[in-house]
Scaffold this motif. Sequence first.
Motif, PDB file in Angstrom:
ATOM      1  N   TRP A  26       0.835  -1.203   0.000  1.00  0.00           N
ATOM      2  CA  TRP A  26       0.000   0.000   0.000  1.00  0.00           C
ATOM      3  C   TRP A  26       0.868   1.250   0.000  1.00  0.00           C
ATOM      4  O   TRP A  26       0.602   2.197  -0.757  1.00  0.00           O
ATOM      5  CB  TRP A  26      -0.902  -0.003   1.230  1.00  0.00           C
ATOM      6  N   ALA A  27       1.895   1.269   0.840  1.00  0.00           N
ATOM      7  CA  ALA A  27       2.750   2.454   0.941  1.00  0.00           C
ATOM      8  C   ALA A  27       3.481   2.722  -0.365  1.00  0.00           C
ATOM      9  O   ALA A  27       3.648   3.883  -0.773  1.00  0.00           O
ATOM     10  CB  ALA A  27       3.743   2.277   2.085  1.00  0.00           C
ATOM     11  N   ARG A  28       3.919   1.665  -1.054  1.00  0.00           N
ATOM     12  CA  ARG A  28       4.601   1.866  -2.338  1.00  0.00           C
ATOM     13  C   ARG A  28       3.658   2.448  -3.380  1.00  0.00           C
ATOM     14  O   ARG A  28       4.040   3.358  -4.136  1.00  0.00           O
ATOM     15  CB  ARG A  28       5.199   0.548  -2.817  1.00  0.00           C
ATOM     16  N   ARG A  29       2.422   1.934  -3.450  1.00  0.00           N
ATOM     17  CA  ARG A  29       1.464   2.484  -4.407  1.00  0.00           C
ATOM     18  C   ARG A  29       1.164   3.949  -4.076  1.00  0.00           C
ATOM     19  O   ARG A  29       1.141   4.805  -4.959  1.00  0.00           O
ATOM     20  CB  ARG A  29       0.158   1.679  -4.375  1.00  0.00           C
ATOM     21  N   PHE A  30       0.938   4.228  -2.817  1.00  0.00           N
ATOM     22  CA  PHE A  30       0.603   5.600  -2.408  1.00  0.00           C
ATOM     23  C   PHE A  30       1.755   6.556  -2.706  1.00  0.00           C
ATOM     24  O   PHE A  30       1.545   7.650  -3.249  1.00  0.00           O
ATOM     25  CB  PHE A  30       0.261   5.625  -0.920  1.00  0.00           C
ATOM     26  N   GLY A  31       2.972   6.171  -2.359  1.00  0.00           N
ATOM     27  CA  GLY A  31       4.114   7.046  -2.611  1.00  0.00           C
ATOM     28  C   GLY A  31       4.356   7.290  -4.085  1.00  0.00           C
ATOM     29  O   GLY A  31       4.654   8.416  -4.508  1.00  0.00           O
ATOM     30  N   ARG A  32       4.209   6.249  -4.893  1.00  0.00           N
ATOM     31  CA  ARG A  32       4.436   6.392  -6.335  1.00  0.00           C
ATOM     32  C   ARG A  32       3.388   7.292  -6.978  1.00  0.00           C
ATOM     33  O   ARG A  32       3.703   8.166  -7.786  1.00  0.00           O
ATOM     34  CB  ARG A  32       4.424   5.015  -6.991  1.00  0.00           C
ATOM     35  N   SER A  75       1.499   9.604  -5.477  1.00  0.00           N
ATOM     36  CA  SER A  75       1.595  10.971  -4.962  1.00  0.00           C
ATOM     37  C   SER A  75       2.733  11.735  -5.617  1.00  0.00           C
ATOM     38  O   SER A  75       2.574  12.905  -5.987  1.00  0.00           O
ATOM     39  CB  SER A  75       1.790  10.943  -3.443  1.00  0.00           C
ATOM     40  N   SER A  76       3.884  11.087  -5.766  1.00  0.00           N
ATOM     41  CA  SER A  76       5.034  11.779  -6.344  1.00  0.00           C
ATOM     42  C   SER A  76       4.895  11.987  -7.844  1.00  0.00           C
ATOM     43  O   SER A  76       5.333  12.999  -8.392  1.00  0.00           O
ATOM     44  CB  SER A  76       6.316  10.993  -6.039  1.00  0.00           C
ATOM     45  N   ARG A  77       4.265  11.047  -8.525  1.00  0.00           N
ATOM     46  CA  ARG A  77       4.181  11.123  -9.979  1.00  0.00           C
ATOM     47  C   ARG A  77       3.082  12.062 -10.465  1.00  0.00           C
ATOM     48  O   ARG A  77       3.215  12.677 -11.526  1.00  0.00           O
ATOM     49  CB  ARG A  77       3.963   9.721 -10.553  1.00  0.00           C
ATOM     50  N   HIS A  78       1.999  12.201  -9.696  1.00  0.00           N
ATOM     51  CA  HIS A  78       0.842  12.952 -10.186  1.00  0.00           C
ATOM     52  C   HIS A  78       0.538  14.203  -9.356  1.00  0.00           C
ATOM     53  O   HIS A  78      -0.534  14.773  -9.491  1.00  0.00           O
ATOM     54  CB  HIS A  78      -0.388  12.037 -10.201  1.00  0.00           C
ATOM     55  N   GLY A  79       1.461  14.599  -8.500  1.00  0.00           N
ATOM     56  CA  GLY A  79       1.224  15.801  -7.711  1.00  0.00           C
ATOM     57  C   GLY A  79       1.041  17.044  -8.560  1.00  0.00           C
ATOM     58  O   GLY A  79       0.158  17.875  -8.303  1.00  0.00           O
TER      59      GLY A  79
END
Length: 300
Positions: free
Chosen positions: A56-62, A64-68
């Motif tokens: 979950w944390a990997r999906r969320f971090g990816r 958030s960083s890619r589509h901010g």
Amino acid sequence: MDPGEAPLFMVEEPVVAAADPVDPDGRTADLSRHHVFPAPPPIDDPLVAGPGHAVWARRFGRLSSRHGVALLPVMVLAALPMHFFVGRVDDTIVAAPALADLVGGFGLLLLPAMWLAYLAVSALPPVLCLAGAVGVLIPWAAEGVRPRPRRVWRLVAERLRALWLWFAAFGLVTGGMSLLATEERAGPITVLFSIVSTAVLTFTGLLGCVALIERGRGPRRATHLLAQSRPAGLIVAAAAVTVVPRVADAYLGGFAATAAGVVLVQLWAIAALVTYAQARRAAEPVTSRSLFAELNAPEE
């Protein structure tokens, strides 16, 4: 059967295959052994995560960083109502005497309308951020291409009304709690407000995804998905939305609180979508493409 005849037992193939031919005791097989099936392959989906907090944390971090940057226009739209309305339901009580003096005795009759207006506008930031996250991230995960603003609007516009109504209704619960605070019990009420707001944001995050993606479903469906999920990440995001803007307002001022609040609400929306997709995957074999098909289905 004659007394001199021995009974005949049939030995099936799995027992023979498991037998030890060099066993000195003459035993045939150890039937307590179980066949070990290979583990299922990991879920390779840019949005739908497999079980576990680390995935979950990997999906969320990816995400958030890619589509901010792509979600920045949504955050700008949410900043105005957040700065002037969120967390300020008690201002209507303060404004009531002045309103009464301004328009006479009928001023107090306008107080319910002021509250309704507050609830409607204060629900805008989470509505916009969650709708933006769903409209941008699901098409990208399904097609690999970030959608244009017009397409994002087309995907979510017809379902915004239900989302807005649910968020305004739950905002009545959290907004009304600030009216209970006095100088004597400000501390306990603040703690209770933080706990209730975190719980409401956790639940409404899943409820909002249900309202946007699954047509005709509501709180019961969200409750079922919440039971299927492990929402630790969403709870942390909801708690940050509740606590951090208030701290920023106390020490840095209103504009800092608005900036922190907008960013945190957008992160909460992404956390809600990832949690929703993970909960759906725990109950049924969904993918980004199947979620996009539900989102893109025309209204009947």
